[in-house]
Design an enzyme around this catalytic site. Structure first.
Site, PDB file in Angstrom:
ATOM      1  N   ASP A  19      -4.850  -8.308   5.477  1.00 56.46           N
ATOM      2  CA  ASP A  19      -4.075  -7.794   4.350  1.00 56.46           C
ATOM      3  C   ASP A  19      -4.999  -6.883   3.569  1.00 56.46           C
ATOM      4  OD1 ASP A  19      -1.426  -7.811   3.144  1.00 56.46           O
ATOM      5  OD2 ASP A  19      -2.510  -8.424   1.346  1.00 56.46           O
ATOM      6  N   GLY A  26      -2.415   6.015   5.910  1.00 51.49           N
ATOM      7  CA  GLY A  26      -2.227   5.528   4.546  1.00 51.49           C
ATOM      8  C   GLY A  26      -2.808   6.470   3.497  1.00 51.49           C
ATOM      9  N   HIS A  72     -13.613  -0.856   4.606  1.00 55.62           N
ATOM     10  CA  HIS A  72     -13.305  -2.225   4.207  1.00 55.62           C
ATOM     11  C   HIS A  72     -12.936  -3.081   5.430  1.00 55.62           C
ATOM     12  CE1 HIS A  72      -9.978   0.473   4.365  1.00 55.62           C
ATOM     13  NE2 HIS A  72      -9.058  -0.461   4.202  1.00 55.62           N
TER      14      HIS A  72
HETATM   15  P1  ITT Z   1       0.966  -5.159   8.200  1.00 53.23           P
HETATM   16  O1  ITT Z   1       1.300  -5.929   6.943  1.00 53.23           O
HETATM   17  O2  ITT Z   1       2.019  -5.275   9.234  1.00 53.23           O
HETATM   18  O3  ITT Z   1      -0.418  -5.463   8.704  1.00 53.23           O
HETATM   19  P2  ITT Z   1       0.975  -2.921   6.381  1.00 53.23           P
HETATM   20  O4  ITT Z   1       0.685  -1.449   6.537  1.00 53.23           O
HETATM   21  O5  ITT Z   1       2.234  -3.305   5.646  1.00 53.23           O
HETATM   22  O6  ITT Z   1       0.946  -3.585   7.831  1.00 53.23           O
HETATM   23  P3  ITT Z   1      -0.558  -4.208   4.315  1.00 53.23           P
HETATM   24  O7  ITT Z   1       0.568  -5.051   3.814  1.00 53.23           O
HETATM   25  O8  ITT Z   1      -1.915  -4.866   4.450  1.00 53.23           O
HETATM   26  O9  ITT Z   1      -0.273  -3.603   5.743  1.00 53.23           O
HETATM   27  O10 ITT Z   1      -0.621  -2.930   3.403  1.00 53.23           O
HETATM   28  C1  ITT Z   1      -1.731  -2.181   3.391  1.00 53.23           C
HETATM   29  C2  ITT Z   1      -1.402  -0.786   2.893  1.00 53.23           C
HETATM   30  O11 ITT Z   1      -2.589  -0.333   2.219  1.00 53.23           O
HETATM   31  C3  ITT Z   1      -1.174   0.144   4.067  1.00 53.23           C
HETATM   32  O12 ITT Z   1       0.174   0.309   4.377  1.00 53.23           O
HETATM   33  C4  ITT Z   1      -1.816   1.431   3.561  1.00 53.23           C
HETATM   34  O13 ITT Z   1      -0.900   2.143   2.768  1.00 53.23           O
HETATM   35  C5  ITT Z   1      -2.943   0.925   2.676  1.00 53.23           C
HETATM   36  N1  ITT Z   1      -4.184   0.818   3.469  1.00 53.23           N
HETATM   37  C6  ITT Z   1      -4.771  -0.308   3.980  1.00 53.23           C
HETATM   38  N2  ITT Z   1      -5.861  -0.006   4.691  1.00 53.23           N
HETATM   39  C7  ITT Z   1      -5.968   1.338   4.636  1.00 53.23           C
HETATM   40  C8  ITT Z   1      -6.878   2.249   5.194  1.00 53.23           C
HETATM   41  O14 ITT Z   1      -7.870   1.859   5.979  1.00 53.23           O
HETATM   42  N3  ITT Z   1      -6.696   3.544   4.936  1.00 53.23           N
HETATM   43  C9  ITT Z   1      -5.681   3.966   4.167  1.00 53.23           C
HETATM   44  N4  ITT Z   1      -4.756   3.187   3.621  1.00 53.23           N
HETATM   45  C10 ITT Z   1      -4.911   1.862   3.852  1.00 53.23           C
END
Ligand code: ITT
Length: 190
Positions: A67, A147, A174
């Site tokens: 997450d 993202g 991260h």
């Molecule tokens: P899952 O829950 O299915 O793993 P998700 O994209 O919804 O996929 P998260 O709930 O953990 O994942 O949300 C993380 C969000 O934060 C992700 O959609 C991106 O917008 C941002 N994010 C996380 N890691 C990132 C990265 O390495 N680079 C850029 N944005 C990131």
């Protein structure tokens, strides 16, 4: 060793397979029906919810969840836990962050990633956390990653994560830090 990676985000799977390339672990997607309700109030809680949902559909397999999110200091940590749902499309999320930060001089931000590993009985084996410090750019730049990468300038550089090659991002991110700790733990299981 095969471990289920509890995600619906193909970019994350690609990154963790690249980061762990050369280790004895292969990450695979959960079985059909993976649909976690991410209603926790911390990254730790949502990471556990995703890992448990992966275990529900892939019973008997070790499961790892990630997450993650972007926390902006001047926005009191937003979008944080809500990074994935902050606005509609990814471009709209980027536009929203740039416009919300426009009145602020403090552009400090960090990415956070919390990983939770469950054993083959669904019990928590290890939790790891990684952070990457930086600041929000005045305008977006770069085509790599996913993202918020195009607006996140990594501390100590003048590059956004999307300007960096995937190789470089996967050494300093991260996610790389959380996974490195997790892989060291997994090594001890052998
Ligand atoms: P899952 O829950 O299915 O793993 P998700 O994209 O919804 O996929 P998260 O709930 O953990 O994942 O949300 C993380 C969000 O934060 C992700 O959609 C991106 O917008 C941002 N994010 C996380 N890691 C990132 C990265 O390495 N680079 C850029 N944005 C990131």
């Amino acid at each position: 060793m095969k471990i289920v990676f509890a995600t619906g985000n193909p970019h994350k799977l690609q990154e963790i397979n690249e980061i762990s390339n050369g280790s004895a672990v292969e990450f695979v997607l959960p079985n059909e029906g993976f649909n976690p309700e991410e209603n926790g109030s911390t990254f730790e809680e949502n990471s556990l919810i995703k890992a448990q949902e992966a275990f529900r559909v892939s019973t008997g397999m070790m499961c790892l969840a990630d997450d993650s999110g972007l926390c902006v200091e001047a926005l009191n940590g937003a979008p944080g836990l809500h990074s994935a749902r902050y606005a509609g499309t990814q471009q709209e999320k980027i536009d929203k962050i740039l416009s919300e930060l426009a009145p602020h001089t403090n552009r400090k931000a960090k990415f956070i990633c919390v990983m939770t590993l469950l054993d083959t009985d669904g019990e928590v084996l290890h939790v790891s956390k990684g952070e990457c410090q930086g600041e929000i750019a005045k305008s977006q730049s770069g085509k790599n990653g996913f993202g918020y990468d195009p607006v996140f300038i990594v501390e100590g550089t003048n590059l956004t994560m999307a300007d960096m090659s995937e190789d470089v991002k996967n050494k300093i991110s991260h996610r790389a830090k959380a996974l490195s700790d997790m892989l060291s733990f997994i090594e001890t299981l052998k």
